[in-house]
Write an enzyme that holds these catalytic residues in place. Structure first.
Site, short mmCIF file in Angstrom:
data_model
loop_
_atom_site.label_atom_id
_atom_site.label_comp_id
_atom_site.label_asym_id
_atom_site.label_seq_id
_atom_site.Cartn_x
_atom_site.Cartn_y
_atom_site.Cartn_z
CE LYS A 22 27.92 15.17 18.07
NZ LYS A 22 28.96 15.57 17.11
CG ASN A 23 26.36 15.86 13.85
OD1 ASN A 23 27.07 16.20 14.79
ND2 ASN A 23 26.50 14.71 13.22
CB CYS A 116 39.04 13.48 15.09
SG CYS A 116 38.04 12.64 13.87
NE ARG A 121 35.96 14.31 10.62
CZ ARG A 121 35.07 14.11 11.58
NH1 ARG A 121 35.29 13.20 12.49
NH2 ARG A 121 33.96 14.82 11.64
CG ASP A 306 27.55 9.87 12.48
OD1 ASP A 306 28.74 9.63 12.20
OD2 ASP A 306 27.12 11.04 12.59
NE ARG A 398 32.81 15.11 20.72
CZ ARG A 398 32.92 14.42 19.59
NH1 ARG A 398 33.57 13.29 19.54
NH2 ARG A 398 32.39 14.88 18.48
C1 UD1 Z 1 29.65 15.33 9.67
C2 UD1 Z 1 29.13 14.89 11.02
C3 UD1 Z 1 29.60 13.48 11.35
C4 UD1 Z 1 29.24 12.53 10.23
C5 UD1 Z 1 29.73 13.06 8.89
C6 UD1 Z 1 29.31 12.20 7.71
C7 UD1 Z 1 29.01 17.00 12.23
C8 UD1 Z 1 29.50 17.84 13.35
N1 UD1 Z 1 29.62 15.82 12.02
O1 UD1 Z 1 31.07 15.37 9.78
O2 UD1 Z 1 28.96 13.07 12.57
O3 UD1 Z 1 29.85 11.27 10.50
O4 UD1 Z 1 29.24 14.38 8.67
O5 UD1 Z 1 27.93 12.10 7.68
O6 UD1 Z 1 28.05 17.36 11.55
N2 UD1 Z 1 36.43 15.24 3.55
C9 UD1 Z 1 37.53 15.62 2.81
N3 UD1 Z 1 37.80 16.97 2.71
C10 UD1 Z 1 37.05 17.92 3.31
C11 UD1 Z 1 35.93 17.51 4.06
C12 UD1 Z 1 35.64 16.16 4.17
O7 UD1 Z 1 38.25 14.79 2.25
O8 UD1 Z 1 37.36 19.11 3.18
C13 UD1 Z 1 36.13 13.79 3.68
C14 UD1 Z 1 36.27 13.32 5.14
O9 UD1 Z 1 37.60 12.99 5.46
C15 UD1 Z 1 35.36 12.13 5.18
C16 UD1 Z 1 34.24 12.52 4.22
O10 UD1 Z 1 34.76 13.57 3.41
O11 UD1 Z 1 36.03 11.00 4.68
C17 UD1 Z 1 32.97 12.98 4.92
O12 UD1 Z 1 33.22 14.13 5.67
P1 UD1 Z 1 32.12 15.25 5.96
O13 UD1 Z 1 30.87 14.94 5.23
O14 UD1 Z 1 32.76 16.57 5.73
O15 UD1 Z 1 31.88 15.03 7.51
P2 UD1 Z 1 31.93 16.11 8.65
O16 UD1 Z 1 31.21 17.34 8.23
O17 UD1 Z 1 33.31 16.23 9.17
#
Ligand code: UD1
Length: 421
Positions: A22-23, A116, A121, A306, A398
């Protein structure tokens, strides 16, 4: 409303084909927006988030055809730059469309994604990076209004945290920007390398994806191409925990075993035997599960957040105490009270969980509060004595295209029933 009814206590045995990730599929579908001719994406999992991505692509002006696992996207006539709030809310990760739309059309308007199940997020890293590439972003009234004059321009962007989504957004925005973009402290997840390999096949010039420093040399335009999405390493890990906790043995077909290297040591520590070749992984459960000294979630190649919940479900039956530290998301222990209902002994203190292994779990009615936490309850139910009923299935659905068929095919007693039955 549906529920999964599981009669636990049967060792799993057999072979499961692993679905596409999915990701990886979601950013690849978003990347199609950048191309000026059709793209064919194979191995897309049959999930609501993939359907939501297709709806967004159609709204933007793409012609989209979905046949089994293959999605064909003709982005020739992309003209719409906004994503309506309702579509944004269907899938939080739709933020990954922002970089692609802005790069293709020079403007974008999308609603601000909220929090979420896993806690807040934030998207500050995405926005700061896109601003650095020259995108003007106005935030207000729940929307992000973005535009740029001319093309975006290459820059050096140092991420304070290797965010997966932010790295994807930068890649999507930078591939057609003017000049060289360098990402320092980029996320190294396999899904990033998969996105870059698709973009490169479309004519992009990306070097180092999957490593900490990624260089993107902007090109004038991208053309369509064909791509096969990588297998889902988290679904594979979930089924590994299911085999381990039931005392079974499973062959997982169609995995990329290198993507599983961050989780394999945990299964070896638990006493499982693992054999892997390029595309298959075989796991035989331990006689009795050993406890896990310390599972710390970290960005790839660390242990994936995950996989924390399913692996914790496995550890509830280990002979001793296991320790977990959740470093990525604030609110990722919602499965804990439900596992405790099933007889697990778990103490929580902030980001730390101490799991004291018990002799047995007992079936109970439990509620999935998020995707992987829900899968963990299914794993626990497979090992529990008696009947477990898992509700909140929209979360599990999902991420897993056919969790009950997959598990039933290897001997689990699991069926989906509507609550009315
Ligand atoms: C993606 C995956 C999710 C996985 C995660 C970490 C998808 C659709 N989802 O989520 O399944 O659990 O990677 O491996 O690919 N953060 C900030 N600011 C930002 C962006 C992120 O503070 O602008 C923080 C988030 O709150 C979190 C951490 O960084 O604590 C990791 O987030 P991120 O790596 O961005 O995860 P996602 O891309 O949302």
């Amino acid at each position: 409303m549906c529920k999964l009814v599981i009669e636990g206590g049967r060792p799993l045995q057999g072979t499961i084909d692993i679905q596409g990730a999915k990701n990886a599929a979601l950013p690849v579908l978003a990347a199609c927006v950048l191309c000026e001719s059709p793209c064919v994406i194979h191995n897309c999992p049959g999930l609501l988030d993939v359907d939501a991505s297709c709806k967004i692509l159609k709204h933007l002006g793409c012609r989209v055809k979905k046949e089994k696992g293959t999605v064909t996207v003709d982005p020739t006539n992309v003209a719409e730059c906004s994503i309506p709030d309702a579509l944004m809310r269907e899938m939080r990760s739709s933020i990954v469309f922002l970089g692609a739309i802005a790069a293709r059309l020079g403007q974008a308007r999308i609603s601000f994604p909220g929090g979420c199940e896993l806690g807040p997020r934030p998207i500050d890293l995405h926005l700061a990076a896109l601003r650095k590439l020259g995108l003007v972003i106005n935030e207000g009234h729940g929307f992000l209004d973005c535009h740029c004059t001319g093309r975006l321009h290459g820059e050096t962007i140092a991420l304070s945290f290797p965010s997966v989504g932010a790295t994807e957004n930068i890649l999507l925005a930078a591939v057609t920007a003017e000049g060289l973009t360098t990402i320092i402290n980029a996320a190294r997840e396999p899904e990033i390398a998969d996105l870059a390999s698709f973009l490169n096949r479309c004519g992009a010039k990306i070097r180092g994806a999957g490593e900490s420093v990624v260089e993107i040399e902007g090109v004038d335009a991208l053309h369509g191409s064909e791509h096969r999405v990588i297998p889902d390493r988290i679904v594979a890990t979930t089924y590994m925990t299911a085999a381990a906790v039931t005392g079974g043995e499973l062959e997982l077909r169609g995995v990329q075993h290198t993507h599983l290297s961050p989780v394999v040591p945990v299964f070896l520590e638990a006493g499982c035997a693992i054999r892997a070749d390029k595309e298959n992984l075989f796991l035989r459960a331990a006689h009795s599960l050993h406890p896990l000294r310390c599972v710390r979630t970290m960005p790839y190649p660390g242990f994936p957040t995950d996989a924390q919940a399913p692996v914790m479900a496995m550890s509830t039956l280990a002979e001793g105490n296991s320790l977990f530290v959740e470093n990525i998301f604030e609110n990722r222990y919602k499965h804990v009270p439900e596992l405790v209902r099933m007889g697990a002994s778990i103490k929580l203190e902030g980001k730390v969980a101490v799991v004291e292994g018990v002799r047995a779990l007992f079936g109970a009615p439990v509620v999935a509060a998020d995707l992987r936490g829900g899968a963990a309850l299914v794993v626990a139910g497979l090992a529990a004595e008696g009947t477990t009923e898992v509700t909140g299935l929209h979360h599990i659905d999902r991420g897993y295209t056919s969790i009950e068929q997959d598990l039933a095919s290897v001997g689990a007693r699991i069926r989906r029933v509507s609550s009315a039955e």
